[in-house]
Motif scaffolding. Structure first.
Motif, PDB file in Angstrom:
ATOM      1  N   LEU A   1      30.546  27.419  36.731  1.00 29.13           N
ATOM      2  CA  LEU A   1      30.067  27.627  38.092  1.00 29.13           C
ATOM      3  C   LEU A   1      31.190  27.995  39.040  1.00 29.13           C
ATOM      4  O   LEU A   1      31.155  29.024  39.681  1.00 29.13           O
ATOM      5  CB  LEU A   1      29.294  26.424  38.605  1.00 29.13           C
ATOM      6  CG  LEU A   1      27.986  26.215  37.846  1.00 29.13           C
ATOM      7  CD1 LEU A   1      27.255  25.002  38.384  1.00 29.13           C
ATOM      8  CD2 LEU A   1      27.098  27.447  37.889  1.00 29.13           C
ATOM      9  N   ASP A   2      32.229  27.173  39.103  1.00 31.62           N
ATOM     10  CA  ASP A   2      33.355  27.607  39.917  1.00 31.62           C
ATOM     11  C   ASP A   2      34.509  27.958  38.995  1.00 31.62           C
ATOM     12  O   ASP A   2      35.174  27.083  38.454  1.00 31.62           O
ATOM     13  CB  ASP A   2      33.776  26.525  40.906  1.00 31.62           C
ATOM     14  CG  ASP A   2      34.839  27.054  41.845  1.00 31.62           C
ATOM     15  OD1 ASP A   2      35.040  28.288  41.864  1.00 31.62           O
ATOM     16  OD2 ASP A   2      35.472  26.249  42.537  1.00 31.62           O
ATOM     17  N   ALA A   3      34.705  29.241  38.802  1.00 32.05           N
ATOM     18  CA  ALA A   3      35.704  29.684  37.841  1.00 32.05           C
ATOM     19  C   ALA A   3      36.979  30.145  38.533  1.00 32.05           C
ATOM     20  O   ALA A   3      37.760  30.896  37.969  1.00 32.05           O
ATOM     21  CB  ALA A   3      35.134  30.794  36.978  1.00 32.05           C
ATOM     22  N   THR A   4      37.217  29.665  39.771  1.00 31.52           N
ATOM     23  CA  THR A   4      38.404  30.099  40.513  1.00 31.52           C
ATOM     24  C   THR A   4      39.680  29.795  39.727  1.00 31.52           C
ATOM     25  O   THR A   4      40.575  30.627  39.624  1.00 31.52           O
ATOM     26  CB  THR A   4      38.470  29.392  41.883  1.00 31.52           C
ATOM     27  OG1 THR A   4      37.165  29.384  42.438  1.00 31.52           O
ATOM     28  CG2 THR A   4      39.407  30.101  42.807  1.00 31.52           C
ATOM     29  N   GLY A   5      39.746  28.586  39.166  1.00 31.28           N
ATOM     30  CA  GLY A   5      40.923  28.184  38.403  1.00 31.28           C
ATOM     31  C   GLY A   5      41.120  29.069  37.189  1.00 31.28           C
ATOM     32  O   GLY A   5      42.237  29.493  36.880  1.00 31.28           O
TER      33      GLY A   5
ATOM     34  N   SER B   1      41.856  45.584  29.543  1.00 29.00           N
ATOM     35  CA  SER B   1      41.934  44.680  30.687  1.00 29.00           C
ATOM     36  C   SER B   1      40.532  44.271  31.125  1.00 29.00           C
ATOM     37  O   SER B   1      40.259  43.090  31.395  1.00 29.00           O
ATOM     38  CB  SER B   1      42.674  45.364  31.834  1.00 29.00           C
ATOM     39  OG  SER B   1      42.386  44.726  33.047  1.00 29.00           O
ATOM     40  N   PHE B   2      39.612  45.245  31.174  1.00 27.49           N
ATOM     41  CA  PHE B   2      38.231  44.929  31.535  1.00 27.49           C
ATOM     42  C   PHE B   2      37.640  43.914  30.566  1.00 27.49           C
ATOM     43  O   PHE B   2      37.064  42.902  30.978  1.00 27.49           O
ATOM     44  CB  PHE B   2      37.353  46.190  31.531  1.00 27.49           C
ATOM     45  CG  PHE B   2      35.879  45.858  31.510  1.00 27.49           C
ATOM     46  CD1 PHE B   2      35.228  45.538  32.697  1.00 27.49           C
ATOM     47  CD2 PHE B   2      35.170  45.804  30.321  1.00 27.49           C
ATOM     48  CE1 PHE B   2      33.881  45.171  32.675  1.00 27.49           C
ATOM     49  CE2 PHE B   2      33.829  45.444  30.297  1.00 27.49           C
ATOM     50  CZ  PHE B   2      33.184  45.130  31.477  1.00 27.49           C
ATOM     51  N   ALA B   3      37.803  44.192  29.268  1.00 25.62           N
ATOM     52  CA  ALA B   3      37.175  43.346  28.244  1.00 25.62           C
ATOM     53  C   ALA B   3      37.679  41.909  28.344  1.00 25.62           C
ATOM     54  O   ALA B   3      36.915  40.956  28.200  1.00 25.62           O
ATOM     55  CB  ALA B   3      37.441  43.924  26.864  1.00 25.62           C
ATOM     56  N   LEU B   4      38.992  41.769  28.625  1.00 20.51           N
ATOM     57  CA  LEU B   4      39.569  40.431  28.790  1.00 20.51           C
ATOM     58  C   LEU B   4      38.978  39.735  30.008  1.00 20.51           C
ATOM     59  O   LEU B   4      38.549  38.586  29.947  1.00 20.51           O
ATOM     60  CB  LEU B   4      41.081  40.548  28.982  1.00 20.51           C
ATOM     61  CG  LEU B   4      41.934  40.606  27.719  1.00 20.51           C
ATOM     62  CD1 LEU B   4      43.348  41.023  28.091  1.00 20.51           C
ATOM     63  CD2 LEU B   4      41.953  39.251  27.023  1.00 20.51           C
ATOM     64  N   ARG B   5      38.939  40.460  31.127  1.00 19.41           N
ATOM     65  CA  ARG B   5      38.450  39.854  32.371  1.00 19.41           C
ATOM     66  C   ARG B   5      36.958  39.564  32.293  1.00 19.41           C
ATOM     67  O   ARG B   5      36.461  38.618  32.895  1.00 19.41           O
ATOM     68  CB  ARG B   5      38.772  40.773  33.561  1.00 19.41           C
ATOM     69  CG  ARG B   5      40.258  40.740  33.935  1.00 19.41           C
ATOM     70  CD  ARG B   5      40.594  41.729  35.037  1.00 19.41           C
ATOM     71  NE  ARG B   5      40.432  43.098  34.577  1.00 19.41           N
ATOM     72  CZ  ARG B   5      39.811  44.039  35.273  1.00 19.41           C
ATOM     73  NH1 ARG B   5      39.291  43.749  36.453  1.00 19.41           N
ATOM     74  NH2 ARG B   5      39.703  45.264  34.792  1.00 19.41           N
ATOM     75  N   TYR B   6      36.245  40.380  31.499  1.00 18.38           N
ATOM     76  CA  TYR B   6      34.814  40.127  31.327  1.00 18.38           C
ATOM     77  C   TYR B   6      34.591  38.790  30.629  1.00 18.38           C
ATOM     78  O   TYR B   6      33.713  38.016  31.012  1.00 18.38           O
ATOM     79  CB  TYR B   6      34.181  41.264  30.514  1.00 18.38           C
ATOM     80  CG  TYR B   6      32.667  41.298  30.586  1.00 18.38           C
ATOM     81  CD1 TYR B   6      32.029  41.651  31.774  1.00 18.38           C
ATOM     82  CD2 TYR B   6      31.881  40.975  29.490  1.00 18.38           C
ATOM     83  CE1 TYR B   6      30.642  41.680  31.864  1.00 18.38           C
ATOM     84  CE2 TYR B   6      30.497  41.004  29.562  1.00 18.38           C
ATOM     85  CZ  TYR B   6      29.882  41.352  30.751  1.00 18.38           C
ATOM     86  OH  TYR B   6      28.502  41.372  30.838  1.00 18.38           O
ATOM     87  N   LEU B   7      35.415  38.524  29.621  1.00 15.55           N
ATOM     88  CA  LEU B   7      35.299  37.246  28.908  1.00 15.55           C
ATOM     89  C   LEU B   7      35.556  36.079  29.863  1.00 15.55           C
ATOM     90  O   LEU B   7      34.819  35.102  29.883  1.00 15.55           O
ATOM     91  CB  LEU B   7      36.297  37.194  27.748  1.00 15.55           C
ATOM     92  CG  LEU B   7      35.919  38.005  26.513  1.00 15.55           C
ATOM     93  CD1 LEU B   7      37.079  38.051  25.530  1.00 15.55           C
ATOM     94  CD2 LEU B   7      34.695  37.400  25.835  1.00 15.55           C
ATOM     95  N   PHE B   8      36.622  36.214  30.661  1.00 13.85           N
ATOM     96  CA  PHE B   8      36.931  35.140  31.619  1.00 13.85           C
ATOM     97  C   PHE B   8      35.801  34.977  32.634  1.00 13.85           C
ATOM     98  O   PHE B   8      35.394  33.874  32.949  1.00 13.85           O
ATOM     99  CB  PHE B   8      38.244  35.434  32.349  1.00 13.85           C
ATOM    100  CG  PHE B   8      39.457  35.002  31.574  1.00 13.85           C
ATOM    101  CD1 PHE B   8      39.841  33.662  31.549  1.00 13.85           C
ATOM    102  CD2 PHE B   8      40.212  35.911  30.864  1.00 13.85           C
ATOM    103  CE1 PHE B   8      40.950  33.253  30.832  1.00 13.85           C
ATOM    104  CE2 PHE B   8      41.330  35.515  30.136  1.00 13.85           C
ATOM    105  CZ  PHE B   8      41.698  34.180  30.117  1.00 13.85           C
ATOM    106  N   ALA B   9      35.290  36.106  33.125  1.00 13.37           N
ATOM    107  CA  ALA B   9      34.241  36.040  34.153  1.00 13.37           C
ATOM    108  C   ALA B   9      32.979  35.380  33.602  1.00 13.37           C
ATOM    109  O   ALA B   9      32.323  34.600  34.300  1.00 13.37           O
ATOM    110  CB  ALA B   9      33.921  37.441  34.676  1.00 13.37           C
ATOM    111  N   LEU B  10      32.647  35.676  32.349  1.00 10.93           N
ATOM    112  CA  LEU B  10      31.427  35.101  31.768  1.00 10.93           C
ATOM    113  C   LEU B  10      31.485  33.575  31.701  1.00 10.93           C
ATOM    114  O   LEU B  10      30.458  32.908  31.735  1.00 10.93           O
ATOM    115  CB  LEU B  10      31.187  35.659  30.365  1.00 10.93           C
ATOM    116  CG  LEU B  10      30.565  37.048  30.263  1.00 10.93           C
ATOM    117  CD1 LEU B  10      30.489  37.466  28.805  1.00 10.93           C
ATOM    118  CD2 LEU B  10      29.180  37.084  30.889  1.00 10.93           C
TER     119      LEU B  10
END
Lengths: 268, 321
Positions: A176-180, A161-170
């Motif tokens: 710049l705005d990654a809310t979507g 789960s971390f690894a997936l969310r890390y990719l999205f966060a990067l």
């Protein structure tokens, strides 16, 4: 050794940071429990009309529900955790401070998210599962061996789960705005982890694909490992999780190199 | 470690150009090149405390980011402690400390003590050294009662002192301070300034201070580097800034009664009148004595006072051209 101590200290700080907010934790336990009851009654209705749906009997289906509630916060199945914080730091430029530190960004956030997960497993996971076990007839294993296999499976679920969310966060470095994107990440996780319905329920190619995607390693596999319903064996489930963890962490590492170079070249 | 000529931070012909893309039509985007830093050179010696000033957008932050290795220069040579910051960022960061007035390096939800514990692990500071450094900072910055308070409950001034401590626990050779006194009250400002002076005197830490608060510079730095539009405007002692900026002193004269503006005093000109009071400007480098005796001889003087040039005016004038 130094690295291990550092990361343990970081994880411990992650644990402490979440432990500070007792009222939020209590509210979370309450929410998980209510959510569990809603899903449980929905599943009862569903399994009443379709017994053995997805290969589970009713008490296994309910076990799946409450395992999901136990892991919901720990494995951040609806997003959150370090992702929001990291995203915010990229957006407001605080990530520059992280680059001033003699640390590896990915390892740092992984350690801190593991600390958070450890707290949320204890603080928000145990109570809903216990409530579920008291209120319903669950198929929880009596053998300690299953529970011993469940623990590494939960750990791997958190790492995937971390690894997936890390990719999205990067991706925030570019958007710049990654809310979507965060919302998309949460939605994908909600569905493909099996949180809404066990993935074994889905027939045909969609089911096959869903069960092979990495999100399946965050809830479907740990639940099956706990109940002993993992196709093949529990070992196969753990290997599946470990494989995805490795692939996704490596991908995160590569993307991180590109992302920090972009910051370094273009300015934060 | 240092360059042969004793330079600790060595910047030569440093430039940084950003390409900014703007939409210029429905689908068209035009690229403009912005020269954020445009050929800056300066040398800082070990133990120097230097003020780095310039208006917003002058290129200060860009320069500091290049000095700390999180931004690559477009061209030019850059050495900090003999190291190319960008190529060896992870090595260099162990030797620098960075403090931002507007950001925090501490962990919001943790007590200061826990944040410092993490810093100790990160920089692998030996326990004894860590305890000694922490004790010194706690004493000088009066942090004793605050160590167990979560950062989110600290006031701005307290947090700032906490941040400065965090930046110094690993004995950095260079300390970059970006607006360290912004938003602080007078007491907190004084405490932070006194601490920086002590640090510089005792440890010989090289300090580069970016600020808009020129009283910081006046009290801390013997040397100033001024940049504007990415170019170096001035580099030298603070006192010399007045001459470069055509600094003027002001003679405030109270006469017995309202009179027409004073004229005919060589080297002075009347810049303002208000009733019986008149303001005369004269070059900062000139002596006031001949002016005063001349005035006393020709005008009915009641009182007078001299105002030193305001460094802010000096710099504003420099920026204006």
């Amino acid at each position: 050794m130094h690295l291990l101590r550092l990361n343990f200290a970081v994880a411990l700080s992650g644990f402490r940071r979440y432990a500070t907010y007792r009222v939020a934790t209590a509210a979370g336990v309450f929410t998980n429990t209510v959510f569990g009851f809603i899903l449980a009654y929905t599943f009862i209705a569903l399994w009443h009309t379709h017994p053995h749906l997805g290969g589970y009997d009713q008490s296994q289906a309910l076990t799946f529900v409450w395992t999901g509630q136990a892991l919901l916060a720990a494995a951040a199945l609806m997003g959150g955790g370090f992702q929001d914080e990291f995203h915010e730091r990229i957006r407001n430029g605080d990530v520059a401070i992280d680059l001033y530190r003699p640390i590896d960004l990915q390892l740092w956030w992984l350690a801190s998210d593991l600390g958070r997960a450890a707290f949320q497993l204890l603080g928000r996971g145990v109570v809903p599962l216990a409530v579920g076990a008291l209120a319903f007839d669950l198929a929880l294993p009596a053998s300690p061996r299953r529970w011993l296999l469940f623990l590494p499976s939960v750990l791997l679920a958190v790492v995937v789960s971390f690894a997936l969310r890390y990719l999205f966060a990067l991706c925030g470095f570019w958007l710049l705005d990654a809310t979507g994107l965060n919302a998309l990440s949460a939605l994908l996780s909600l569905f493909f982890s099996g949180m809404l319905l066990p993935l074994t329920v889905f027939p045909g190619a969609l089911g096959e694909v869903a069960r092979l995607l990495p999100w399946s390693a965050t809830l479907q596999v740990p639940a099956d490992v706990l109940m002993g319903t993992q196709p093949g064996s529990a070992g196969a489930g753990l290997a599946f999780q470990a494989g995805w963890a490795l692939v996704l962490l490596t991908a995160g590492r590569l993307l991180q190199t590109v992302a920090t170079r972009k910051v370094v070249v273009q300015g934060g | 470690m240092d360059d042969a000529d004793g330079a600790f931070i060595d910047v030569r012909d440093l430039t940084k150009t950003f390409t900014v893309r703007r939409r210029s039509g429905l689908l068209r985007r035009t690229a403009t090149r912005v020269h954020a830093v445009d050929g800056i050179s300066f040398v800082l010696r070990r133990g120097e405390m230097t003020g780095f000033i310039g208006p917003n957008g002058a290129g200060k932050s860009t320069t500091v980011k290049m000095l700390t290795g999180i931004l690559t220069p477009t061209s030019g040579r850059l050495r900090v402690a003999g190291v190319d910051p960008w190529r060896e960022r992870t090595r260099l960061v162990r030797r620098i400390g960075v403090v931002f007035g507007q950001r925090t390096t501490l962990w919001w939800d943790l007590p200061l003590r826990d944040s410092y514990g993490l810093v100790r692990r990160m920089y692998r500071i030996p326990r004894a050294r860590f305890e000694e450094n922490l004790a010194r900072c706690v004493e000088l910055l009066e942090l004793g009662d605050l160590l167990d308070v979560p950062v989110r409950q600290l006031s701005l001034g307290q947090r700032m002192r906490g941040d400065i401590t965090a930046a110094l626990l690993h004995d950095p050779d260079v300390l970059y301070l970006d607006e360290p006194t912004i938003g602080l009250d007078i007491v907190s400002k004084a405490r932070v300034r006194q601490f920086l002076l002590t640090l510089n005197a005792e440890r010989g830490t090289t300090v580069l201070l970016t600020t808009h608060d020129l009283s910081d510079i006046e009290q801390l730095c013997e040397r100033v580097v001024v940049i504007d539009h990415g170019r170096l405007m001035y580099d030298g002692p603070l006192a010399g800034l007045h001459e470069v900026g055509r600094g003027e002193r002001t003679l405030v004269v109270d006469l017995e009664r309202e009179l027409p503006p004073i004229e005919g005093i060589p080297g002075a000109r009347t810049v303002r009148t208000e009733g019986p009071r008149q303001w005369l400007a004269f070059p900062a480098s000139a002596s006031a004595a001949p002016l005063v005796s001349r005035l006393a001889a020709e005008y009915p003087l009641v009182d007078l006072s001299i105002r030193e040039p305001d460094i802010e005016d000096v710099i504003a004038r420099m920026y204006a051209g």
